[in-house]
Design an enzyme around this catalytic site. Structure first.
Site, short mmCIF file in Angstrom:
data_model
loop_
_atom_site.label_atom_id
_atom_site.label_comp_id
_atom_site.label_asym_id
_atom_site.label_seq_id
_atom_site.Cartn_x
_atom_site.Cartn_y
_atom_site.Cartn_z
N ALA A 7 2.47 -2.18 4.16
CA ALA A 7 2.32 -1.16 5.19
C ALA A 7 1.69 -1.87 6.39
O ALA A 7 0.82 -2.73 6.21
CB ALA A 7 1.43 -0.04 4.70
N ASN A 57 1.73 3.58 10.84
CA ASN A 57 1.00 4.16 11.99
C ASN A 57 1.24 3.29 13.20
O ASN A 57 1.64 2.13 13.07
CB ASN A 57 -0.51 4.18 11.67
CG ASN A 57 -1.04 2.80 11.33
OD1 ASN A 57 -0.88 2.32 10.21
ND2 ASN A 57 -1.63 2.13 12.30
N SER A 115 0.82 -1.22 0.00
CA SER A 115 0.00 0.00 0.00
C SER A 115 0.84 1.26 0.00
O SER A 115 1.64 1.47 0.91
CB SER A 115 -0.84 0.08 1.27
OG SER A 115 -1.79 -0.91 1.30
N MET A 133 -2.80 -6.65 6.82
CA MET A 133 -3.88 -7.45 6.24
C MET A 133 -3.44 -8.17 4.96
O MET A 133 -4.28 -8.51 4.12
CB MET A 133 -5.07 -6.54 5.92
CG MET A 133 -5.56 -5.72 7.10
SD MET A 133 -6.76 -4.48 6.60
CE MET A 133 -6.95 -3.54 8.13
N SER A 134 -2.14 -8.39 4.84
CA SER A 134 -1.66 -9.03 3.59
C SER A 134 -0.46 -9.91 3.88
O SER A 134 -0.24 -10.32 5.02
CB SER A 134 -1.26 -7.93 2.59
OG SER A 134 -0.13 -7.23 3.05
N TYR A 172 -9.57 -9.28 2.09
CA TYR A 172 -10.73 -8.48 2.53
C TYR A 172 -11.53 -7.87 1.39
O TYR A 172 -12.64 -7.40 1.58
CB TYR A 172 -10.30 -7.37 3.52
CG TYR A 172 -9.35 -6.33 2.97
CD1 TYR A 172 -9.77 -5.39 2.03
CD2 TYR A 172 -8.03 -6.29 3.39
CE1 TYR A 172 -8.89 -4.44 1.53
CE2 TYR A 172 -7.15 -5.33 2.90
CZ TYR A 172 -7.59 -4.42 1.96
OH TYR A 172 -6.72 -3.49 1.47
N GLU A 173 -10.97 -7.89 0.18
CA GLU A 173 -11.73 -7.40 -0.97
C GLU A 173 -12.78 -8.42 -1.40
O GLU A 173 -13.61 -8.12 -2.26
CB GLU A 173 -10.78 -7.12 -2.14
CG GLU A 173 -9.84 -5.95 -1.88
CD GLU A 173 -8.85 -5.74 -3.01
OE1 GLU A 173 -9.25 -5.19 -4.04
OE2 GLU A 173 -7.70 -6.17 -2.87
N HIS A 196 -6.35 -8.28 -2.04
CA HIS A 196 -6.41 -8.67 -0.63
C HIS A 196 -7.59 -9.58 -0.38
O HIS A 196 -8.61 -9.51 -1.05
CB HIS A 196 -6.55 -7.42 0.25
CG HIS A 196 -5.39 -6.47 0.17
ND1 HIS A 196 -5.26 -5.56 -0.84
CD2 HIS A 196 -4.32 -6.33 0.97
CE1 HIS A 196 -4.14 -4.87 -0.65
NE2 HIS A 196 -3.55 -5.31 0.44
N HIS A 240 -3.48 1.06 -5.21
CA HIS A 240 -2.95 -0.19 -5.74
C HIS A 240 -3.21 -0.20 -7.24
O HIS A 240 -4.32 -0.46 -7.68
CB HIS A 240 -3.63 -1.40 -5.11
CG HIS A 240 -3.44 -1.48 -3.62
ND1 HIS A 240 -2.59 -2.38 -3.03
CD2 HIS A 240 -3.95 -0.77 -2.61
CE1 HIS A 240 -2.60 -2.21 -1.72
NE2 HIS A 240 -3.43 -1.23 -1.44
N HIS A 248 -7.21 5.04 6.85
CA HIS A 248 -6.52 4.60 5.63
C HIS A 248 -5.77 5.77 5.01
O HIS A 248 -4.69 5.60 4.43
CB HIS A 248 -7.53 4.02 4.63
CG HIS A 248 -6.90 3.54 3.35
ND1 HIS A 248 -5.96 2.54 3.31
CD2 HIS A 248 -7.05 3.96 2.07
CE1 HIS A 248 -5.57 2.34 2.06
NE2 HIS A 248 -6.21 3.20 1.29
N1 HPA Z 1 -3.67 -2.50 11.11
C1 HPA Z 1 -3.81 -3.36 10.08
N2 HPA Z 1 -3.31 -3.14 8.87
C2 HPA Z 1 -2.62 -2.00 8.69
C3 HPA Z 1 -2.44 -1.06 9.71
C4 HPA Z 1 -2.99 -1.32 10.99
O1 HPA Z 1 -2.87 -0.55 11.95
N3 HPA Z 1 -1.71 -0.05 9.18
C5 HPA Z 1 -1.47 -0.38 7.89
N4 HPA Z 1 -2.01 -1.56 7.58
#
Ligand code: HPA
Length: 285
Positions: free
Chosen positions: A120, A242, A35, A218-219, A92-93, A90, A66, A254
């Site tokens: 990320a 973050n 990402s 998430m990947s 989740y998509e 992903h 993406h 996001h």
């Molecule tokens: N959680 C899950 N996935 C992420 C995060 C997070 O804080 N930051 C970037 N991808």
């Protein structure tokens, strides 16, 4: 033939046709960009760019940031070629695990041996700050599923693959050296993947912290399991975009994730360029 193998062979046949048309050499290395980390691909010499949507049976990414293309790039110093997956799909998509790892498997059929995966992630480790990079030492699969579920595809690997040494020590050491050389401090730690798309609750993050996780995303984990199944050498880098929920003083968005990734783009690109160069020169062997 297994229907999944038929689809993978159609895709790999399509890609190898394009590569042969231009008399290019098939790469041994794949780099997947996470990402907001896609601009690294803008600076490289592209020999071929194949939108995912043109690859037979390939799923397409639906998330902003993406781009969704497979690039055959040339590394200038070694003169070697490598693949870049610019954008990924992903879980989740709504894609199946088979779809999530589809392009990776297609490229495994086309002979890749090494895989550098980036993402990320949220920082769980309290010593991590937004803007840090973390070499992935190991992972925890908390996605509630596994890409190898279903009849085993023996063409790739065994039914019960070992996951003891998933991330190559040699590649991690090389990456640390590159970090030192470029004065980019690199953390090291355990990546945990959940399915998303909701970010975690503070309680979930506390649980993950106790489990020994340093960063959450998430990947990556599905791809890495499939890569290890097929015997690839794997290196992983998380960009800490973050602090994770409850550790961050503010809610996670996001937008924050993407903006912080964009800020780190220059450092990330420099790190990747040099690391890829050394891997293609076999300095990790
Ligand atoms: N959680 C899950 N996935 C992420 C995060 C997070 O804080 N930051 C970037 N991808």
């Amino acid at each position: 033939m297994d229907e999944r193998m038929e689809k993978l062979k159609a895709a790999s046949g399509y890609i190898s046709g394009l590569v042969a048309e231009k008399s290019l050499k098939l790469p041994q290395l794949l780099v997947t960009l996470g990402s907001g980390l896609g601009t690294f691909a803008q600076g490289v010499e592209k020999l071929l760019a194949i939108p995912y949507r043109e690859i037979p049976h390939s799923p397409q990414s639906t998330v902003d940031g993406h781009a969704g293309q497979l690039v055959l790039a040339r590394e200038p110093k070694s003169g070697e070629n490598f693949w870049i997956m610019q954008g990924r799909v992903h879980f989740y998509e709504g894609y199946s695990m088979f779809e999530v790892v589809f392009i990776l498997r297609t490229l495994i059929l086309l002979g890749i041996k090494k895989f550098i995966v980036t993402n990320a992630a949220g920082g769980i480790n309290r010593y991590f700050n937004a803007g840090d990079f973390m070499i992935i030492r190991d992972h925890i699969n908390f996605m509630g599923t596994n890409p190898l579920i279903g009849k085993n595809l023996d063409e790739f690997g065994t039914r019960f693959p070992d996951m003891t040494n998933v991330y190559s020590r040699k590649m991690s050491i090389l990456l640390q050296k590159v970090g030192n050389e470029l004065d980019i401090p690199l953390k090291e730690g355990v990546y945990i993947a959940d399915s998303g798309p909701s970010f975690e609750t503070p309680s979930e993050i506390r649980m993950m912290e106790r489990w020994g996780a340093d960063a959450v995303g998430m990947s990556t984990v599905p791809e890495v399991i499939v890569a290890k199944h097929a015997g690839l050498e794997v290196a992983g880098i998380s960009f800490i975009s973050n602090k994770a929920a409850g550790i961050s003083p503010t809610p996670i968005s996001h937008i924050e994730v993407s903006e912080n990734a964009a800020k780190a783009e220059k450092q990330f690109s420099a790190l990747m360029a040099r690391f890829i160069e050394l891997v293609l020169e076999g300095k990790d062997e």
